[in-house]
Design a protein around this motif. Structure first.
Motif, PDB file in Angstrom:
ATOM      1  N   ALA A 142     -12.117 -37.749   6.299  1.00  0.00           N
ATOM      2  CA  ALA A 142     -11.326 -38.587   7.208  1.00  0.00           C
ATOM      3  C   ALA A 142     -11.259 -37.979   8.605  1.00  0.00           C
ATOM      4  CB  ALA A 142      -9.920 -38.794   6.647  1.00  0.00           C
ATOM      5  N   VAL A 143     -11.064 -36.677   8.695  1.00  0.00           N
ATOM      6  CA  VAL A 143     -11.001 -36.011   9.998  1.00  0.00           C
ATOM      7  C   VAL A 143     -12.364 -36.077  10.690  1.00  0.00           C
ATOM      8  CG1 VAL A 143     -10.673 -33.770  11.131  1.00  0.00           C
ATOM      9  CG2 VAL A 143      -9.067 -34.534   9.367  1.00  0.00           C
ATOM     10  N   ASN A 144     -13.427 -35.862   9.925  1.00  0.00           N
ATOM     11  CA  ASN A 144     -14.781 -35.961  10.479  1.00  0.00           C
ATOM     12  C   ASN A 144     -15.027 -37.355  11.035  1.00  0.00           C
ATOM     13  OD1 ASN A 144     -17.723 -36.769  10.165  1.00  0.00           O
ATOM     14  ND2 ASN A 144     -17.901 -34.569   9.836  1.00  0.00           N
ATOM     15  N   TRP A 145     -14.656 -38.376  10.275  1.00  0.00           N
ATOM     16  CA  TRP A 145     -14.860 -39.761  10.687  1.00  0.00           C
ATOM     17  C   TRP A 145     -14.039 -40.073  11.941  1.00  0.00           C
ATOM     18  CZ3 TRP A 145     -11.809 -44.225  10.901  1.00  0.00           C
ATOM     19  CH2 TRP A 145     -12.510 -45.432  11.019  1.00  0.00           C
ATOM     20  N   LEU A 146     -12.778 -39.649  11.962  1.00  0.00           N
ATOM     21  CA  LEU A 146     -11.917 -39.902  13.121  1.00  0.00           C
ATOM     22  C   LEU A 146     -12.417 -39.161  14.358  1.00  0.00           C
ATOM     23  CD1 LEU A 146      -8.453 -39.768  11.348  1.00  0.00           C
ATOM     24  CD2 LEU A 146      -9.415 -41.761  12.536  1.00  0.00           C
ATOM     25  N   ALA A 147     -12.916 -37.946  14.172  1.00  0.00           N
ATOM     26  CA  ALA A 147     -13.394 -37.159  15.317  1.00  0.00           C
ATOM     27  C   ALA A 147     -14.578 -37.835  16.003  1.00  0.00           C
ATOM     28  CB  ALA A 147     -13.786 -35.757  14.853  1.00  0.00           C
ATOM     29  N   ARG A 148     -15.405 -38.532  15.235  1.00  0.00           N
ATOM     30  CA  ARG A 148     -16.552 -39.215  15.822  1.00  0.00           C
ATOM     31  C   ARG A 148     -16.155 -40.484  16.563  1.00  0.00           C
ATOM     32  NH1 ARG A 148     -19.804 -40.834  11.517  1.00  0.00           N
ATOM     33  NH2 ARG A 148     -18.394 -39.980   9.985  1.00  0.00           N
TER      34      ARG A 148
ATOM     35  N   THR B   6     -13.302 -40.738  18.606  1.00  0.00           N
ATOM     36  CA  THR B   6     -12.271 -40.471  19.613  1.00  0.00           C
ATOM     37  C   THR B   6     -12.564 -41.105  20.963  1.00  0.00           C
ATOM     38  OG1 THR B   6     -13.326 -38.349  20.107  1.00  0.00           O
ATOM     39  CG2 THR B   6     -11.475 -38.315  18.573  1.00  0.00           C
ATOM     40  N   ASN B   7     -13.821 -41.301  21.307  1.00  0.00           N
ATOM     41  CA  ASN B   7     -14.149 -41.900  22.603  1.00  0.00           C
ATOM     42  C   ASN B   7     -13.806 -43.386  22.675  1.00  0.00           C
ATOM     43  OD1 ASN B   7     -15.039 -39.541  23.661  1.00  0.00           O
ATOM     44  ND2 ASN B   7     -17.203 -39.918  23.253  1.00  0.00           N
ATOM     45  N   SER B   8     -13.818 -44.062  21.540  1.00  0.00           N
ATOM     46  CA  SER B   8     -13.535 -45.499  21.541  1.00  0.00           C
ATOM     47  C   SER B   8     -12.588 -45.849  20.386  1.00  0.00           C
ATOM     48  CB  SER B   8     -14.838 -46.289  21.426  1.00  0.00           C
ATOM     49  OG  SER B   8     -15.514 -45.914  20.237  1.00  0.00           O
ATOM     50  N   ALA B   9     -11.464 -45.155  20.318  1.00  0.00           N
ATOM     51  CA  ALA B   9     -10.505 -45.361  19.228  1.00  0.00           C
ATOM     52  C   ALA B   9      -9.854 -46.739  19.322  1.00  0.00           C
ATOM     53  CB  ALA B   9      -9.443 -44.273  19.267  1.00  0.00           C
ATOM     54  N   THR B  10      -9.576 -47.301  18.144  1.00  0.00           N
ATOM     55  CA  THR B  10      -8.926 -48.614  18.050  1.00  0.00           C
ATOM     56  C   THR B  10      -7.582 -48.458  17.344  1.00  0.00           C
ATOM     57  OG1 THR B  10      -9.917 -49.090  15.908  1.00  0.00           O
ATOM     58  CG2 THR B  10     -11.194 -49.727  17.861  1.00  0.00           C
ATOM     59  N   GLN B  11      -6.867 -49.548  17.225  1.00  0.00           N
ATOM     60  CA  GLN B  11      -5.588 -49.535  16.496  1.00  0.00           C
ATOM     61  C   GLN B  11      -5.824 -49.169  15.023  1.00  0.00           C
ATOM     62  OE1 GLN B  11      -3.386 -49.321  19.106  1.00  0.00           O
ATOM     63  NE2 GLN B  11      -2.058 -50.342  17.655  1.00  0.00           N
ATOM     64  N   TYR B  12      -6.937 -49.634  14.473  1.00  0.00           N
ATOM     65  CA  TYR B  12      -7.279 -49.311  13.087  1.00  0.00           C
ATOM     66  C   TYR B  12      -7.465 -47.796  12.923  1.00  0.00           C
ATOM     67  CZ  TYR B  12      -9.895 -49.035   8.724  1.00  0.00           C
ATOM     68  OH  TYR B  12     -10.311 -48.699   7.471  1.00  0.00           O
ATOM     69  N   ASP B  13      -8.137 -47.161  13.887  1.00  0.00           N
ATOM     70  CA  ASP B  13      -8.334 -45.712  13.839  1.00  0.00           C
ATOM     71  C   ASP B  13      -7.000 -44.977  13.893  1.00  0.00           C
ATOM     72  OD1 ASP B  13     -11.099 -46.175  13.836  1.00  0.00           O
ATOM     73  OD2 ASP B  13     -11.194 -46.096  16.029  1.00  0.00           O
TER      74      ASP B  13
ATOM     75  N   ALA C 195      -5.453 -42.413  11.161  1.00  0.00           N
ATOM     76  CA  ALA C 195      -4.979 -41.078  11.543  1.00  0.00           C
ATOM     77  C   ALA C 195      -3.545 -40.856  11.068  1.00  0.00           C
ATOM     78  CB  ALA C 195      -5.076 -40.900  13.053  1.00  0.00           C
ATOM     79  N   LYS C 196      -2.694 -41.877  11.204  1.00  0.00           N
ATOM     80  CA  LYS C 196      -1.319 -41.756  10.710  1.00  0.00           C
ATOM     81  C   LYS C 196      -1.305 -41.580   9.201  1.00  0.00           C
ATOM     82  CE  LYS C 196       1.022 -44.314  14.358  1.00  0.00           C
ATOM     83  NZ  LYS C 196       1.747 -45.531  14.736  1.00  0.00           N
ATOM     84  N   GLY C 197      -2.195 -42.291   8.504  1.00  0.00           N
ATOM     85  CA  GLY C 197      -2.292 -42.148   7.054  1.00  0.00           C
ATOM     86  C   GLY C 197      -2.679 -40.731   6.642  1.00  0.00           C
ATOM     87  N   VAL C 198      -3.582 -40.119   7.399  1.00  0.00           N
ATOM     88  CA  VAL C 198      -3.980 -38.732   7.113  1.00  0.00           C
ATOM     89  C   VAL C 198      -2.790 -37.804   7.316  1.00  0.00           C
ATOM     90  CG1 VAL C 198      -5.437 -36.812   7.902  1.00  0.00           C
ATOM     91  CG2 VAL C 198      -6.415 -39.098   7.645  1.00  0.00           C
ATOM     92  N   LEU C 199      -2.048 -38.006   8.388  1.00  0.00           N
ATOM     93  CA  LEU C 199      -0.874 -37.163   8.646  1.00  0.00           C
ATOM     94  C   LEU C 199       0.190 -37.324   7.561  1.00  0.00           C
ATOM     95  CD1 LEU C 199      -0.562 -37.579  12.513  1.00  0.00           C
ATOM     96  CD2 LEU C 199      -1.377 -35.576  11.250  1.00  0.00           C
TER      97      LEU C 199
ATOM     98  N   ARG D 279       1.549 -34.379   5.113  1.00  0.00           N
ATOM     99  CA  ARG D 279       2.981 -34.099   4.983  1.00  0.00           C
ATOM    100  C   ARG D 279       3.409 -34.123   3.516  1.00  0.00           C
ATOM    101  NH1 ARG D 279       6.353 -38.804   6.698  1.00  0.00           N
ATOM    102  NH2 ARG D 279       5.860 -39.345   4.568  1.00  0.00           N
ATOM    103  N   ASP D 280       2.920 -35.114   2.765  1.00  0.00           N
ATOM    104  CA  ASP D 280       3.352 -35.276   1.382  1.00  0.00           C
ATOM    105  C   ASP D 280       2.709 -34.288   0.422  1.00  0.00           C
ATOM    106  OD1 ASP D 280       4.904 -37.348   2.303  1.00  0.00           O
ATOM    107  OD2 ASP D 280       3.577 -38.935   1.572  1.00  0.00           O
ATOM    108  N   THR D 281       1.647 -33.618   0.828  1.00  0.00           N
ATOM    109  CA  THR D 281       0.960 -32.687  -0.073  1.00  0.00           C
ATOM    110  C   THR D 281       1.014 -31.243   0.425  1.00  0.00           C
ATOM    111  OG1 THR D 281      -1.155 -33.127   1.019  1.00  0.00           O
ATOM    112  CG2 THR D 281      -0.625 -34.451  -0.933  1.00  0.00           C
TER     113      THR D 281
END
Length: 145
Positions: free
Chosen positions: A5-11, A13-20, A24-28, A32-34
């Motif tokens: 997920a971090v690898n995918w999000l890092a790629r 970053t230049n054109s992030a959308t609301q979905y991205d 990212a919030k889901g990863v955070l 937090r929960d684990t």
């Protein structure tokens, strides 16, 4: 898998959308929960049996540049000693080839770990690599004629 997920999000970053941002919030939230979970490494007794286990998986050409993404984990007597997740450096033409590349990389890492144990005077009793791609397994286990 957080590394994927971090690898995918890092790629993206230049054109992030609301979905991205939602991902990212889901990863955070997941982190937090684990946060109470951890990997533990115990002492390896050189007089006892040492087993090295590798597990690999690869997804075919799902990157933006058609490169496959692979993940692998190597464990010694049940303890994680190596983990990798990321894009393969080459473009594969099939899922079998992508999985075989991941198997090959895992075998090289296991050989390096085995060499370390050999230099320490420890005998590795067995090393096994698990994969879910039957054609790649058949190619990897084929005997030279």
């Amino acid at each position: 898998d957080v590394a994927y997920a971090v690898n995918w999000l890092a790629r993206r970053t230049n054109s992030a959308t609301q979905y991205d941002l939602k991902i990212a919030k889901g990863v955070l939230v997941y982190l937090r929960d684990t946060k109470s979970l951890s990997l533990k490494m115990g002492r390896i007794d050189p007089s006892k049996r040492i087993d090295i286990t590798g597990m690999v998986d690869s997804s075919f050409a799902n990157g933006d540049d058609r490169r496959s993404i692979c993940g692998l984990i190597i464990m010694v007597n049940g303890y994680c000693v190596y983990y990798k997740c990321g894009q393969q450096p080459n473009i594969c033409l099939s899922s079998t080839e992508a999985e075989f590349v991941a198997l090959s990389y895992c075998a090289k890492r296991i050989k390096a770990i085995k060499n370390i144990f050999d230099e320490l005077g420890c005998e590795v009793s067995k090393s096994i690599i698990y994969s879910d791609n039957q054609p790649a397994i058949m190619i990897a286990s084929a005997k030279a004629a």
